[in-house]
Design a protein around this motif. Sequence first.
Motif, PDB file in Angstrom:
ATOM      1  N   MET A 154       1.117  -1.225  -0.325  1.00  0.00           N
ATOM      2  CA  MET A 154      -0.375   0.055  -0.137  1.00  0.00           C
ATOM      3  C   MET A 154       0.970   1.446   0.123  1.00  0.00           C
ATOM      4  O   MET A 154       0.582   1.982  -1.056  1.00  0.00           O
ATOM      5  N   ALA A 155       1.589   1.240   0.417  1.00  0.00           N
ATOM      6  CA  ALA A 155       2.389   2.368   0.847  1.00  0.00           C
ATOM      7  C   ALA A 155       3.783   2.127  -0.529  1.00  0.00           C
ATOM      8  O   ALA A 155       3.429   3.673  -0.704  1.00  0.00           O
ATOM      9  N   ARG A 156       4.130   1.435  -1.171  1.00  0.00           N
ATOM     10  CA  ARG A 156       4.567   1.828  -2.215  1.00  0.00           C
ATOM     11  C   ARG A 156       3.347   2.586  -2.887  1.00  0.00           C
ATOM     12  O   ARG A 156       4.675   2.824  -4.340  1.00  0.00           O
ATOM     13  N   ARG A 157       2.818   1.682  -3.252  1.00  0.00           N
ATOM     14  CA  ARG A 157       1.634   2.904  -4.151  1.00  0.00           C
ATOM     15  C   ARG A 157       1.392   4.001  -4.527  1.00  0.00           C
ATOM     16  O   ARG A 157       1.315   4.667  -5.492  1.00  0.00           O
ATOM     17  N   LYS A 158       1.495   4.066  -2.718  1.00  0.00           N
ATOM     18  CA  LYS A 158       1.208   6.046  -2.519  1.00  0.00           C
ATOM     19  C   LYS A 158       2.706   6.400  -3.103  1.00  0.00           C
ATOM     20  O   LYS A 158       2.178   7.682  -3.469  1.00  0.00           O
ATOM     21  N   VAL A 159       3.527   6.042  -2.979  1.00  0.00           N
ATOM     22  CA  VAL A 159       5.395   6.703  -3.389  1.00  0.00           C
ATOM     23  C   VAL A 159       5.051   6.311  -4.975  1.00  0.00           C
ATOM     24  O   VAL A 159       4.710   7.596  -5.685  1.00  0.00           O
ATOM     25  N   GLU A 160       4.419   5.470  -5.641  1.00  0.00           N
ATOM     26  CA  GLU A 160       4.775   5.826  -6.883  1.00  0.00           C
ATOM     27  C   GLU A 160       3.241   6.812  -7.461  1.00  0.00           C
ATOM     28  O   GLU A 160       3.890   7.417  -8.699  1.00  0.00           O
ATOM     29  N   ALA A 161       1.581   6.677  -7.016  1.00  0.00           N
ATOM     30  CA  ALA A 161       1.640   7.636  -7.534  1.00  0.00           C
ATOM     31  C   ALA A 161       1.826   8.656  -6.799  1.00  0.00           C
ATOM     32  O   ALA A 161       1.362  10.094  -7.706  1.00  0.00           O
ATOM     33  N   ARG A 162       2.565   9.250  -6.063  1.00  0.00           N
ATOM     34  CA  ARG A 162       2.914  10.954  -5.947  1.00  0.00           C
ATOM     35  C   ARG A 162       3.754  10.884  -6.653  1.00  0.00           C
ATOM     36  O   ARG A 162       4.054  11.466  -7.729  1.00  0.00           O
ATOM     37  N   ARG A 163       5.431  10.103  -7.314  1.00  0.00           N
ATOM     38  CA  ARG A 163       5.921   9.905  -7.543  1.00  0.00           C
ATOM     39  C   ARG A 163       5.602  10.733  -9.217  1.00  0.00           C
ATOM     40  O   ARG A 163       5.326  11.599 -10.551  1.00  0.00           O
ATOM     41  N   GLU A 164       4.135   9.105  -9.936  1.00  0.00           N
ATOM     42  CA  GLU A 164       3.170   9.865 -11.628  1.00  0.00           C
ATOM     43  C   GLU A 164       2.899  11.186 -11.279  1.00  0.00           C
ATOM     44  O   GLU A 164       2.883  12.016 -11.940  1.00  0.00           O
ATOM     45  N   GLU A 165       2.149  11.678  -9.775  1.00  0.00           N
ATOM     46  CA  GLU A 165       1.140  12.931  -9.819  1.00  0.00           C
ATOM     47  C   GLU A 165       3.080  13.838 -10.124  1.00  0.00           C
ATOM     48  O   GLU A 165       2.374  15.358 -11.081  1.00  0.00           O
ATOM     49  N   ILE A 166       4.049  14.114  -9.805  1.00  0.00           N
ATOM     50  CA  ILE A 166       4.695  15.152  -9.729  1.00  0.00           C
ATOM     51  C   ILE A 166       5.023  15.425 -11.792  1.00  0.00           C
ATOM     52  O   ILE A 166       5.627  16.062 -11.852  1.00  0.00           O
ATOM     53  N   LEU A 167       5.776  13.963 -12.399  1.00  0.00           N
ATOM     54  CA  LEU A 167       5.975  13.277 -13.393  1.00  0.00           C
ATOM     55  C   LEU A 167       4.984  14.162 -14.554  1.00  0.00           C
ATOM     56  O   LEU A 167       5.608  15.234 -15.312  1.00  0.00           O
ATOM     57  N   ARG A 168       3.743  13.967 -13.992  1.00  0.00           N
ATOM     58  CA  ARG A 168       2.492  14.902 -14.645  1.00  0.00           C
ATOM     59  C   ARG A 168       2.655  16.247 -14.691  1.00  0.00           C
ATOM     60  O   ARG A 168       2.739  16.839 -15.442  1.00  0.00           O
ATOM     61  N   ALA A 169       3.169  17.112 -13.461  1.00  0.00           N
ATOM     62  CA  ALA A 169       2.852  18.557 -13.103  1.00  0.00           C
ATOM     63  C   ALA A 169       4.252  19.156 -13.667  1.00  0.00           C
ATOM     64  O   ALA A 169       4.075  20.154 -14.791  1.00  0.00           O
ATOM     65  N   THR A 170       5.459  18.144 -14.082  1.00  0.00           N
ATOM     66  CA  THR A 170       6.324  18.575 -14.763  1.00  0.00           C
ATOM     67  C   THR A 170       6.360  19.234 -16.002  1.00  0.00           C
ATOM     68  O   THR A 170       6.562  19.745 -16.372  1.00  0.00           O
ATOM     69  N   VAL A 171       5.438  18.057 -16.612  1.00  0.00           N
ATOM     70  CA  VAL A 171       5.365  17.451 -17.903  1.00  0.00           C
ATOM     71  C   VAL A 171       4.680  18.914 -18.685  1.00  0.00           C
ATOM     72  O   VAL A 171       4.692  19.586 -19.320  1.00  0.00           O
ATOM     73  N   ASP A 172       3.626  19.564 -17.687  1.00  0.00           N
ATOM     74  CA  ASP A 172       2.557  20.536 -18.074  1.00  0.00           C
ATOM     75  C   ASP A 172       3.435  21.758 -17.542  1.00  0.00           C
ATOM     76  O   ASP A 172       2.859  22.258 -18.796  1.00  0.00           O
ATOM     77  N   GLU A 173       4.172  22.208 -16.533  1.00  0.00           N
ATOM     78  CA  GLU A 173       5.311  22.801 -16.674  1.00  0.00           C
ATOM     79  C   GLU A 173       5.993  23.076 -17.492  1.00  0.00           C
ATOM     80  O   GLU A 173       6.364  24.345 -18.176  1.00  0.00           O
ATOM     81  N   VAL A 174       6.548  22.278 -18.204  1.00  0.00           N
ATOM     82  CA  VAL A 174       7.192  22.462 -19.101  1.00  0.00           C
ATOM     83  C   VAL A 174       6.633  22.697 -20.631  1.00  0.00           C
ATOM     84  O   VAL A 174       7.303  23.608 -21.581  1.00  0.00           O
ATOM     85  N   ILE A 175       5.378  22.044 -20.621  1.00  0.00           N
ATOM     86  CA  ILE A 175       4.819  22.683 -21.996  1.00  0.00           C
ATOM     87  C   ILE A 175       4.363  24.136 -22.292  1.00  0.00           C
ATOM     88  O   ILE A 175       5.413  24.228 -23.023  1.00  0.00           O
ATOM     89  N   GLU A 176       4.476  24.481 -20.523  1.00  0.00           N
ATOM     90  CA  GLU A 176       4.015  26.008 -20.362  1.00  0.00           C
ATOM     91  C   GLU A 176       5.367  27.026 -20.439  1.00  0.00           C
ATOM     92  O   GLU A 176       5.576  27.830 -21.209  1.00  0.00           O
ATOM     93  N   ARG A 177       6.117  26.449 -19.634  1.00  0.00           N
ATOM     94  CA  ARG A 177       7.692  27.349 -19.837  1.00  0.00           C
ATOM     95  C   ARG A 177       8.546  27.006 -20.436  1.00  0.00           C
ATOM     96  O   ARG A 177       9.997  27.244 -20.668  1.00  0.00           O
ATOM     97  N   GLY A 178       8.801  25.944 -20.533  1.00  0.00           N
ATOM     98  CA  GLY A 178       9.890  25.151 -21.791  1.00  0.00           C
ATOM     99  C   GLY A 178      10.807  24.114 -20.610  1.00  0.00           C
ATOM    100  O   GLY A 178      11.602  24.459 -18.998  1.00  0.00           O
ATOM    101  N   PHE A 179      12.503  23.007 -20.920  1.00  0.00           N
ATOM    102  CA  PHE A 179      12.772  22.563 -19.929  1.00  0.00           C
ATOM    103  C   PHE A 179      13.689  23.453 -18.903  1.00  0.00           C
ATOM    104  O   PHE A 179      14.040  23.089 -18.420  1.00  0.00           O
ATOM    105  N   ALA A 180      13.622  24.907 -20.335  1.00  0.00           N
ATOM    106  CA  ALA A 180      15.180  25.470 -19.220  1.00  0.00           C
ATOM    107  C   ALA A 180      14.494  26.316 -18.592  1.00  0.00           C
ATOM    108  O   ALA A 180      14.817  26.803 -17.676  1.00  0.00           O
ATOM    109  N   SER A 181      13.036  26.882 -18.650  1.00  0.00           N
ATOM    110  CA  SER A 181      13.135  28.196 -17.235  1.00  0.00           C
ATOM    111  C   SER A 181      12.988  27.179 -16.519  1.00  0.00           C
ATOM    112  O   SER A 181      11.603  28.180 -15.619  1.00  0.00           O
TER     113      SER A 181
END
Length: 201
Positions: free
Chosen positions: A1-28
Motif C-alpha cells: 500500500m505504501a509503495r503504491r502511494k509513493v508511485e502515485a505521488r511520483r507519477e503526479e509529480i511527473l505529470r505536473a512537470t510535463v505541464d510546466e515544461v509545456i508552458e515554460r520549456g525545460f530550461a525555464s
Amino acid sequence: MARRKVEARREEILRATVDEVIERGFASTRVADVAGRLGISTGLVFYHFESKDQLLSQAFAYAAERDLERLDAAAAARGTAVRRLARILALYGPEGSAAGWSLWIDAWASALRSPEMAEVSQQLDVRWKDTVAAVIADGVGRGELQCDDPSAAAWRITAMLDGLAVQGTVHAGVLSRRQITTWVRAMAAAELGIEPADLHR
C-alpha cells in the motif's frame, strides 16, 4: 500500500512537470514551479527525484512513453507491413495525434547540456527507429518491400521526418503538413521499392 502511494505521488509529480515544461520549456522550468503547481514542498519533489535534471529527464520519458505506446500498437496491428508502416509514418509525422514535437525538440536542445536528458532522449529515439526497422524487415520478409538494410533505411526515413518536423514546428508556416507528408512518403517509398500511394493509410 505504501509503495503504491509513493508511485502515485511520483507519477503526479511527473505529470505536473510535463505541464510546466509545456508552458515554460525545460530550461525555464524550476522545481519550485512543479511544487507550486501541486501545492507541495520542493523537498518532497527532491525526495522522489535526486536532482532537477533527473526530474526533467524522467518527465520527458513519461510523456514520450505515451507516444511509444501508440507506436508499438501501430507496429503490432493487423495488416500488411506496408499498411503498418503507413500508420507509423502518419503517427510519427506532424499530422499524427502524437505530434508532441515541441516537447521532443525542447528535450533534444536540453540534452546538449544535460547528460541525463541526453541518455533518456537517445534511448527513446532508438526505440522509435528500431520499431520502424522491425516493420521494414517484416515487410522484406513477406516480399512486400525491397531493402537491403532495414535499420539504415529506418534511420534515414526517421531522420528526414525529424528534420522536416523541426522546420514545421519551429518555423511555422514555412512548410505545410501536407508537403511534409508528401515528401516523407516519396522518400520512404523510394527507399523501400514501393509507390508513395501505397503509404496512404
